[in-house]
Design a protein around this motif. Structure first.
Motif, PDB file in Angstrom:
ATOM      1  N   GLU B 255      -2.559  -7.880  -2.182  1.00 42.14           N
ATOM      2  CA  GLU B 255      -3.757  -7.060  -2.347  1.00 42.14           C
ATOM      3  C   GLU B 255      -3.430  -5.648  -1.911  1.00 42.14           C
ATOM      4  N   THR B 256      -3.999  -4.663  -2.587  1.00 43.98           N
ATOM      5  CA  THR B 256      -3.743  -3.265  -2.237  1.00 43.98           C
ATOM      6  C   THR B 256      -4.810  -2.768  -1.264  1.00 43.98           C
ATOM      7  N   LEU B 258      -5.802   0.325   1.889  1.00 45.03           N
ATOM      8  CA  LEU B 258      -5.413   1.680   2.290  1.00 45.03           C
ATOM      9  C   LEU B 258      -5.251   1.782   3.799  1.00 45.03           C
ATOM     10  N   TYR B 303     -10.891  -2.881   3.782  1.00 41.40           N
ATOM     11  CA  TYR B 303     -11.374  -3.360   2.478  1.00 41.40           C
ATOM     12  C   TYR B 303     -10.354  -2.939   1.431  1.00 41.40           C
ATOM     13  N   LYS B 304     -10.310  -3.707   0.353  1.00 40.66           N
ATOM     14  CA  LYS B 304      -9.320  -3.431  -0.686  1.00 40.66           C
ATOM     15  C   LYS B 304      -9.603  -2.095  -1.354  1.00 40.66           C
ATOM     16  N   SER B 305      -8.559  -1.319  -1.627  1.00 35.12           N
ATOM     17  CA  SER B 305      -8.804  -0.018  -2.239  1.00 35.12           C
ATOM     18  C   SER B 305      -7.548   0.544  -2.877  1.00 35.12           C
ATOM     19  N   TYR B 306      -7.739   1.219  -4.005  1.00 35.98           N
ATOM     20  CA  TYR B 306      -6.660   1.965  -4.637  1.00 35.98           C
ATOM     21  C   TYR B 306      -6.870   3.474  -4.451  1.00 35.98           C
ATOM     22  N   ALA B 307      -7.907   3.863  -3.702  1.00 36.92           N
ATOM     23  CA  ALA B 307      -8.180   5.286  -3.493  1.00 36.92           C
ATOM     24  C   ALA B 307      -7.226   5.783  -2.416  1.00 36.92           C
ATOM     25  N   ARG B 309      -7.535   7.768  -0.199  1.00 40.25           N
ATOM     26  CA  ARG B 309      -8.286   8.473   0.830  1.00 40.25           C
ATOM     27  C   ARG B 309      -9.075   7.441   1.621  1.00 40.25           C
TER      28      ARG B 309
END
Lengths: 100, 421
Positions: B255-256, B258, B303-307, B309
């Motif tokens: 899972e990606t 940040l 939490y999972k995020s591709y941002a 930031r």
């Protein structure tokens, strides 16, 4: 700040919640094969974009929610109770209290 | 490429610094390469370098959708250590540390590797027992490890908060050979050295699809046209799942998430070591850069995020950790904070392995630990690609270890990617 509109408590900061995971994961039957269990426990679609995911309002009503969120922009599109039957019971109890 | 030396410095000093050349070429992609690596981060660049030097495979391209070293290579806190205990991890990270020790000379590029000690603070007898087990394992496997009692720690780092009633410091677990390095220099050093051997580093070249024929990958579709490939290696932590799905291979155990990191305004020399503070849910690591900024970080945003930031509650958490362990930082201002995309795997350990496609190789799942791992990651990945079989050290860095029950769970956290910090 991510803010989640809890159907029971209203708009709250995400720090009141804990993130669960991808809501599309369905656990197989207990006697299902190893492959099915392996895939459910270990593999993730890891969506980049709109994802349905579970959050627990652990410092609020303690209900599990299903949030539809864009994992790239953090925009939240929709929030609903993860267990709608429980939600109905809670809401009817709340309205009974109001009537009294 | 001219070699950096004392002589080149004198020569350029006398000729008004006009003799320096650009450090690597900016080539157009050729039609076909023996090996194409996707991702010009530290792992991809190191892989190309070791393919060229250890295995004499020099018809190699490294494709990068942005600019080289612009992803997680530039988004970390540059800590290097080998205090891992699990079989596989232990040998792998020790090998990496040894490669770091010779890296500046090997690349003829100063990566500013500084062995300033990695000091993990201990707050309870249980934590000390657990550290003793881990650090004894390290000593028994050809590494260096020490436990410091309080008087030693106070002498070495006098300005920590020793008056915390809730979490008193009782000592520290120390690895002296650990430290940090300058992240950009590592990317530039590997790029420059690989380029010297003829490796093409192709920037602004995003992979948009794969070309499959008879079950093999014959090339990649990119924003700069189709590029043919004999073998392909993926090294794109953060976006591994996307590339995997592009190759129609299904889902990865990743899972990606940040992870944020921070740097303060530059101040005079304050902290000589890398200090790690983790107790009661807190997780915090700090060191001082050569420019004087305090570089520090903590947990994921959870939490999972591709941002690329992060969010403010994490900023607050991490800064609270900073002031609780080093109260003297209270009035130091934050200069910048940034966040990188972590490939969080299901057991906190990485993958360097073969895949269902016979000429495709995967390098992914680095969790928090990708920076320190980059030399060994490139070394073993190059070895895997060149010889088409995994080295015994990375025998279990495979995707099917979950099926086989040989997970490498350093933290013992179970199959929840966000918990493997």
């Amino acid at each position: 700040m991510l803010r989640i509109n809890c159907p029971f408590c209203g708009l709250r900061d995400y720090s009141e919640f804990t993130y669960g995971g991808d809501a599309s994961v369905v656990y197989p039957d207990l006697d299902a094969g190893e492959d099915e269990w392996h895939d459910a426990v270990f593999l993730r679609e890891n969506i980049r974009g709109l994802q349905r995911e579970t959050w627990h309002h652990v410092q609020g009503c303690r209900m599990w929610l299903i949030v539809e969120r864009d994992t790239l922009t953090h925009e939240i599109v929709g929030v609903e109770a993860a267990h709608p039957e429980w939600a109905k019971v809670i809401q009817s109890q709340a309205s009974e209290k109001k009537d009294q | 490429m001219s070699k950096f030396s004392l002589w080149s410095i004198i020569q350029n000093g006398l000729s008004r610094q006009r003799g320096w050349q650009r450090q690597w070429r900016d080539p157009n992609p050729r039609e076909k390469y023996d090996v194409v690596i996707v991702g010009a981060g530290l792992h991809g660049l190191a892989t190309a370098y070791y393919l060229a030097t250890n295995h004499y495979v020099r018809n190699v391209a490294v494709l990068e959708k942005g600019w080289l070293g612009g992803g997680n290579a530039g988004r970390n806190t540059t800590i290097i250590r080998s205090n891992y205990m699990m079989p596989g991890n232990r040998q792998f990270y020790e090998h990496s540390l040894k490669l770091w020790e010779g890296l500046s000379h090997e690349l003829n590029y100063n990566v500013m590797f500084s062995q300033r000690h990695h000091v993990t603070l201990l707050h309870s007898p249980a934590a000390r027992d657990s550290a003793a087990r881990r650090y004894n394992t390290m000593k028994l496997t050809d590494s260096d490890a020490e436990l410091w009692e309080l008087p030693t720690l106070k002498k070495e780092i006098p300005h920590l908060n020793y008056d915390n009633a809730r979490f008193p410091i009782i000592g520290a677990a120390v690895q002296r050979r650990a430290g940090n390095a300058r992240h950009d220099a590592v990317a530039w050093g590997y790029a420059r050295a690989a380029d010297t051997y003829g490796v093409d580093i192709i920037q602004n070249c995003e992979v948009t699809g794969v070309v499959r024929e008879n079950g093999k990958l014959t090339g990649l579709k990119t924003t700069r046209g189709k590029i043919g490939a004999g073998k392909v290696g993926f090294a794109v932590a953060g976006n591994s799942s996307r590339l995997w799905q592009m190759a129609e291979l299904g889902n990865l155990p990743i899972e990606t998430h940040l992870l944020q990191a921070f740097v303060s305004e530059p101040i005079k020399p304050l902290l000589d070591h890398v200090v790690v503070f983790g107790v009661g849910g807190a997780h915090f690591y700090i060191s001082q850069s050569d420019k004087g900024g305090m570089v520090f970080g903590g947990d994921l945003d959870w939490y999972k995020s591709y941002a690329q930031r992060g969010n403010l509650p994490t900023v607050q958490d991490v800064c609270e950790c900073a002031t609780s362990i080093l109260p003297c930082l209270g009035r130091v201002r934050l200069l910048r904070h940034w966040s990188g995309l972590m490939d969080m795997s299901m057991d906190g350990s990485p993958f360097i392995c073969k895949t269902p496609i016979e000429n495709l190789y995967l390098n992914a799942g680095w969790n928090y630990g990708g920076f320190k791992a980059s030399p060994a990651s490139g070394w073993y990945f190059a070895d895997l690609i060149a010889n088409d079989r995994p080295h015994e050290t990375i025998d279990h860095f495979t995707l099917n270890r979950f099926r086989k029950g040989v997970i490498i769970d350093e933290r013992g956290a179970g199959p929840d990617p966000k918990l493997h910090g």
